[in-house]
Design a protein around this motif. Sequence first.
Motif, short mmCIF file in Angstrom:
data_model
loop_
_atom_site.label_atom_id
_atom_site.label_comp_id
_atom_site.label_asym_id
_atom_site.label_seq_id
_atom_site.Cartn_x
_atom_site.Cartn_y
_atom_site.Cartn_z
N GLY A 24 21.68 29.56 -50.35
CA GLY A 24 20.30 29.55 -49.88
C GLY A 24 20.14 28.68 -48.66
N LEU A 25 18.89 28.40 -48.35
CA LEU A 25 18.54 27.56 -47.20
C LEU A 25 18.10 26.20 -47.70
N VAL A 28 25.20 30.00 -47.35
CA VAL A 28 24.62 28.66 -47.40
C VAL A 28 24.21 28.29 -45.98
N THR A 29 22.94 27.95 -45.81
CA THR A 29 22.43 27.56 -44.50
C THR A 29 21.78 26.19 -44.63
N GLN A 76 17.57 21.84 -46.39
CA GLN A 76 17.55 20.88 -45.30
C GLN A 76 18.75 19.94 -45.40
N ALA A 77 19.15 19.39 -44.29
CA ALA A 77 20.23 18.41 -44.27
C ALA A 77 19.93 17.28 -45.25
N GLY A 78 20.95 16.88 -46.00
CA GLY A 78 20.78 15.86 -47.02
C GLY A 78 20.47 16.43 -48.40
N GLY A 79 20.17 17.71 -48.45
CA GLY A 79 19.83 18.35 -49.71
C GLY A 79 21.05 18.77 -50.50
N SER A 80 20.80 19.47 -51.61
CA SER A 80 21.87 19.87 -52.52
C SER A 80 21.73 21.33 -52.91
N LEU A 100 24.28 17.69 -48.01
CA LEU A 100 24.69 18.79 -47.14
C LEU A 100 24.38 18.50 -45.68
N LYS A 101 25.25 19.02 -44.82
CA LYS A 101 25.14 18.83 -43.38
C LYS A 101 25.04 20.20 -42.71
#
Length: 122
Positions: free
Chosen positions: A10-11, A118-119, A13-17, A86-87
């Motif tokens: 899925g989509l 994965v975005t 934001q940076a830092g998410g899981s 995530l980056k």
Amino acid sequence: QVQLVESGGGLVQAGGSLRLSCIASARTFGAYAITWFRRAPGKEREFVAAITGTGSSTYYTDSVKGRFTISRDNAKNTVYLQMNSLKPEDTAVYYCAADTVATVAAKFYMYWGQGTQVTVSP
């Protein structure tokens, strides 16, 4: 014959899981090592993480160590890839693959899933 189906992309934001799942149709699921690969746009497919059939050993590429965790539940014929912190550079299509031996070389894997996108946005 082993069929693999990935899900969980899925989509984010940076830092998410995100947690990816790979469900297999193998009768002897525990006999197979499962490996996650990914392919980013314009790049070669690369090894991400692998787990042996019993789950006793795991392997990671350096860029995901400490952020990603691979695990398996043989009772459910499922392998998971927990992805934290995530980056944007983790953006890719993620594939799971199965074979009797865990190796980083994609060419040795006989069975592949269809992939899940994965975005990671900045």
